[in-house]
Write an enzyme that holds these catalytic residues in place. Structure first.
Site, PDB file in Angstrom:
ATOM      1  N   LYS A   1       0.846  -1.033   0.119  1.00 37.53           N
ATOM      2  CA  LYS A   1      -0.030   0.263   0.177  1.00 37.53           C
ATOM      3  C   LYS A   1       0.720   1.097   0.035  1.00 37.53           C
ATOM      4  CE  LYS A   1      -4.155   1.798   2.199  1.00 37.53           C
ATOM      5  NZ  LYS A   1      -4.548   2.146   0.745  1.00 37.53           N
TER       6      LYS A   1
ATOM      7  N   GLY B   1       6.460   0.869   5.669  1.00 38.63           N
ATOM      8  CA  GLY B   1       7.476  -0.129   5.190  1.00 38.63           C
ATOM      9  C   GLY B   1       7.364   0.435   3.579  1.00 38.63           C
ATOM     10  N   CYS B   2       6.116   0.292   2.982  1.00 39.99           N
ATOM     11  CA  CYS B   2       6.299   0.485   1.441  1.00 39.99           C
ATOM     12  C   CYS B   2       6.877   2.019   1.414  1.00 39.99           C
ATOM     13  CB  CYS B   2       4.805   0.504   1.239  1.00 39.99           C
ATOM     14  SG  CYS B   2       3.775  -0.932   1.608  1.00 39.99           S
ATOM     15  N   THR B   3       6.633   2.953   2.099  1.00 38.08           N
ATOM     16  CA  THR B   3       7.369   4.172   1.711  1.00 38.08           C
ATOM     17  C   THR B   3       9.062   4.060   1.907  1.00 38.08           C
ATOM     18  OG1 THR B   3       5.439   5.594   2.652  1.00 38.08           O
ATOM     19  CG2 THR B   3       7.711   6.686   2.447  1.00 38.08           C
TER      20      THR B   3
ATOM     21  N   ALA C   1      10.167   2.390  -1.364  1.00 41.24           N
ATOM     22  CA  ALA C   1      10.098   3.245  -2.563  1.00 41.24           C
ATOM     23  C   ALA C   1      11.136   4.390  -2.617  1.00 41.24           C
ATOM     24  CB  ALA C   1       8.751   3.650  -2.617  1.00 41.24           C
TER      25      ALA C   1
END
Length: 160
Positions: free
Chosen positions: A40, A45-47, A50
């Site tokens: 998401k 974590g995804c930030t 990325a």
């Protein structure tokens, strides 16, 4: 669930980016592709993942690799995510979860005793001929980007 293994042809796909432009895996023929799947936009974590890939983008490009992130988020969500964190990588939207299923990353997950379907953070390294060179499943973000970069370096420059 797709049971992909190293050496297999990577499943083809065409998905839209934050600007509603379509990108297909075949567009990257002749290049290495770091294809990562994440749950998401704008979650911690995804930030970190990325931003980490963005910070190392030049190193991947020197080795002839493109970085593509895929999540079920909408193109509009990707646009906000890219803008908020100044991301320089290609993010593609798979709201129907077709590509997530092709790569076997849309799975049953458990958190706080509850079961649900979601994206299992995974990365696939695809060679210039479209074959899977390496797979990382159930990725922990810390150290992962360097691990992918090291693997790519070891394949591209084995004497290093």
């Amino acid at each position: 669930m797709a049971d992909l293994k190293e050496g297999m042809k990577a499943p083809e796909f065409c998905l839209r980016d934050a600007n509603e432009q379509e990108h297909c895996l075949k567009d990257f023929a002749g290049k290495w592709v770091v294809l990562y799947f994440y749950p998401k936009d704008n979650t911690s974590g995804c930030t970190r993942e990325a931003v980490g890939f963005t910070e190392k983008k030049a190193e991947f490009e020197k080795l002839g690799a493109e970085i593509i992130g895929i999540s079920p988020d909408s193109p509009k969500s990707h646009g906000k995510f890219i803008e908020k964190h100044d991301l320089k990588i290609l993010l593609l939207s798979d709201p129907e979860r077709e590509v997530l299923k092709k790569y076997g990353v849309w799975q049953r997950k458990k958190m706080y005793g509850r079961e649900y379907m979601g994206v299992v953070r995974s990365t696939f390294l695809i060679d210039p001929k479209g074959k899977i060179a390496a797979i990382w499943r159930k990725v922990k973000v810390k150290g992962h980007i360097d691990e992918v970069l090291d693997k790519l370096k070891s394949i591209c420059n084995p004497e290093l």
